[in-house]
Design a protein around this motif. Structure first.
Motif, PDB file in Angstrom:
ATOM      1  N   PRO A   1       0.806  -1.226   0.000  1.00  8.16           N
ATOM      2  CA  PRO A   1       0.000   0.000   0.000  1.00  8.16           C
ATOM      3  C   PRO A   1       0.836   1.271   0.000  1.00  8.16           C
ATOM      4  O   PRO A   1       0.484   2.257  -0.655  1.00  8.16           O
ATOM      5  N   GLY A   2       1.975   1.262   0.720  1.00 11.91           N
ATOM      6  CA  GLY A   2       2.816   2.452   0.775  1.00 11.91           C
ATOM      7  C   GLY A   2       3.398   2.819  -0.576  1.00 11.91           C
ATOM      8  O   GLY A   2       3.352   3.976  -1.001  1.00 11.91           O
ATOM      9  N   LYS A   3       3.936   1.830  -1.282  1.00 10.25           N
ATOM     10  CA  LYS A   3       4.498   2.084  -2.595  1.00 10.25           C
ATOM     11  C   LYS A   3       3.409   2.502  -3.573  1.00 10.25           C
ATOM     12  O   LYS A   3       3.605   3.396  -4.401  1.00 10.25           O
ATOM     13  N   ALA A   4       2.249   1.857  -3.480  1.00  9.64           N
ATOM     14  CA  ALA A   4       1.128   2.206  -4.360  1.00  9.64           C
ATOM     15  C   ALA A   4       0.682   3.647  -4.140  1.00  9.64           C
ATOM     16  O   ALA A   4       0.330   4.359  -5.087  1.00  9.64           O
ATOM     17  N   GLY A   5       0.719   4.100  -2.880  1.00  4.35           N
ATOM     18  CA  GLY A   5       0.322   5.467  -2.576  1.00  4.35           C
ATOM     19  C   GLY A   5       1.230   6.494  -3.226  1.00  4.35           C
ATOM     20  O   GLY A   5       0.761   7.494  -3.782  1.00  4.35           O
ATOM     21  N   PHE A   6       2.533   6.268  -3.168  1.00  2.00           N
ATOM     22  CA  PHE A   6       3.476   7.204  -3.770  1.00  2.00           C
ATOM     23  C   PHE A   6       3.398   7.185  -5.288  1.00  2.00           C
ATOM     24  O   PHE A   6       3.471   8.232  -5.937  1.00  2.00           O
ATOM     25  N   ILE A   7       3.247   5.998  -5.867  1.00  2.00           N
ATOM     26  CA  ILE A   7       3.171   5.915  -7.325  1.00  2.00           C
ATOM     27  C   ILE A   7       1.893   6.577  -7.826  1.00  2.00           C
ATOM     28  O   ILE A   7       1.905   7.296  -8.834  1.00  2.00           O
ATOM     29  N   THR A   8       0.787   6.372  -7.124  1.00  2.00           N
ATOM     30  CA  THR A   8      -0.477   6.996  -7.520  1.00  2.00           C
ATOM     31  C   THR A   8      -0.380   8.510  -7.462  1.00  2.00           C
ATOM     32  O   THR A   8      -0.954   9.216  -8.301  1.00  2.00           O
ATOM     33  N   ALA A   9       0.372   9.034  -6.479  1.00  2.42           N
ATOM     34  CA  ALA A   9       0.519  10.489  -6.330  1.00  2.42           C
ATOM     35  C   ALA A   9       1.239  11.129  -7.502  1.00  2.42           C
ATOM     36  O   ALA A   9       1.232  12.357  -7.637  1.00  2.42           O
ATOM     37  N   LEU A  10       1.824  10.316  -8.375  1.00  2.00           N
ATOM     38  CA  LEU A  10       2.509  10.865  -9.550  1.00  2.00           C
ATOM     39  C   LEU A  10       1.541  11.555 -10.516  1.00  2.00           C
ATOM     40  O   LEU A  10       1.988  12.240 -11.443  1.00  2.00           O
ATOM     41  N   TYR A  11       0.225  11.378 -10.299  1.00  2.00           N
ATOM     42  CA  TYR A  11      -0.736  12.057 -11.178  1.00  2.00           C
ATOM     43  C   TYR A  11      -0.541  13.573 -11.138  1.00  2.00           C
ATOM     44  O   TYR A  11      -0.851  14.272 -12.108  1.00  2.00           O
ATOM     45  N   ILE A  12       0.019  14.080 -10.047  1.00  2.00           N
ATOM     46  CA  ILE A  12       0.265  15.515  -9.929  1.00  2.00           C
ATOM     47  C   ILE A  12       1.296  15.968 -10.953  1.00  2.00           C
ATOM     48  O   ILE A  12       1.267  17.096 -11.448  1.00  2.00           O
ATOM     49  N   VAL A  13       2.243  15.076 -11.282  1.00  2.00           N
ATOM     50  CA  VAL A  13       3.251  15.384 -12.285  1.00  2.00           C
ATOM     51  C   VAL A  13       2.783  14.982 -13.681  1.00  2.00           C
ATOM     52  O   VAL A  13       3.095  15.645 -14.673  1.00  2.00           O
TER      53      VAL A  13
END
Length: 301
Positions: free
Chosen positions: A103-115
């Motif tokens: 879940p932690g890695k998925a959270g950071f990767i999903t946050a890439l939508y900002i970029v």
């Protein structure tokens, strides 16, 4: 000033809900498949969204205000269909990816939508600043540290979640296009309902489950459906009436931190030093990508 402070707290609370939702999405698949989970959370969430609108007076007033400007009901339905289909791919690719990553890695990767979103907008004719390009380069390096092992093998789940981030970016852009023209509350409920129906069809075709399996996963399903889909989104609507989109994006990106925290506290999952450095680089890159440089120049000139 007070209303902005309260709105900021609401968004941080929403980000916490979404961050811990990654844990619920992961544990929810101990008994059922990703399509089944997505179907139940979406359908229940759309119902909860409608109930939330009627229960919370402030949300109800916002709905009435928005409904008064809706002139084309057909456009609302069309927007719901388009966004519902995109949400179906975004949600299920993320859900499937969680079978193979934390879940932690998925959270950071999903946050890439900002970029990712500024890059997509560049293909629509909008100029991309040098700052965003640099942030994309650093975010890509951060994802490399997070997802590519030292023997150069790639985590399959991370790649699938990254695909979901692309779908969520497309979804955000289509929502931004339609939201000013339709009732956004009804749009949200309709898109989740359609996504849930499509997920249910796939679940009946590709997965097997029993009533007991659903009961065993119901705690995770209800958390994501009610807390993440209905309540967090409703709080976000209230906050966005006051806060600037840039500030809201910065606060929303903190969900990645809560995803790691949830994985550590609930699932006892740990990131390696290499993965932590990758997360830090990605998080800082997404933050810098959203900070308007000109506002700082004006402040100190």
């Amino acid at each position: 000033m007070k209303s902005k402070f309260v709105s900021s707290i609401l968004l941080i609370f929403s980000a916490a809900i979404w961050g811990f939702a990654f844990v619920a999405q992961s544990t929810g698949m101990e008994h059922i498949g990703p399509f089944t989970f997505s179907a139940l959370r979406s359908i229940i969430g759309s119902i909860a969204m409608i109930l939330t609108i009627n229960v919370i007076p402030k949300i109800g007033m916002l709905q009435k205000k928005e409904t008064s400007v809706v002139v084309d009901k057909a456009l609302t339905r069309r927007a719901g269909i388009i966004n519902g289909i995109i949400l179906f791919f975004a949600m299920n690719s993320q859900q499937y990816g969680l079978l193979y990553t934390t879940p932690g890695k998925a959270g950071f990767i999903t946050a890439l939508y900002i970029v990712i979103i500024p890059i997509m907008r560049s293909f629509m004719g909008e100029k991309v600043s040098l700052k965003v390009i640099i942030c994309v380069i650093f975010a890509t390096f951060g994802m490399y540290l997070l997802s590519v092992k030292e023997n150069f093998t790639v985590n399959f789940g991370d790649i699938v979640v990254f695909c979901s981030a692309i779908f969520y970016s497309i979804h955000t852009l289509t929502l931004a296009h339609y939201s000013p023209k339709v009732d956004s509350i009804k749009l949200n409920a309709f898109q989740f309902l359609l996504s849930g129906i499509l997920s249910l069809i796939c679940a009946l075709i590709f997965e097997t489950f029993s009533l007991q399996d659903i009961v065993n996963s119901m705690g995770s399903i209800l958390y994501v459906a009610i807390m993440s889909t209905a309540i967090a989104y409703s709080l976000q609507i209230v906050a966005l009436k006051v806060l600037e989109p840039t500030i809201a994006s910065l606060l929303n990106s903190s969900e990645s931190i809560f995803a790691v925290l949830g994985g550590f506290l609930i699932l006892n999952q740990h990131l390696t030093h290499r993965e932590l450095i990758g997360c830090l680089i990605m998080f800082v890159s997404t933050l810098i990508a959203q900070i308007p440089i000109m506002s700082f120049r004006r402040k100190y000139e």
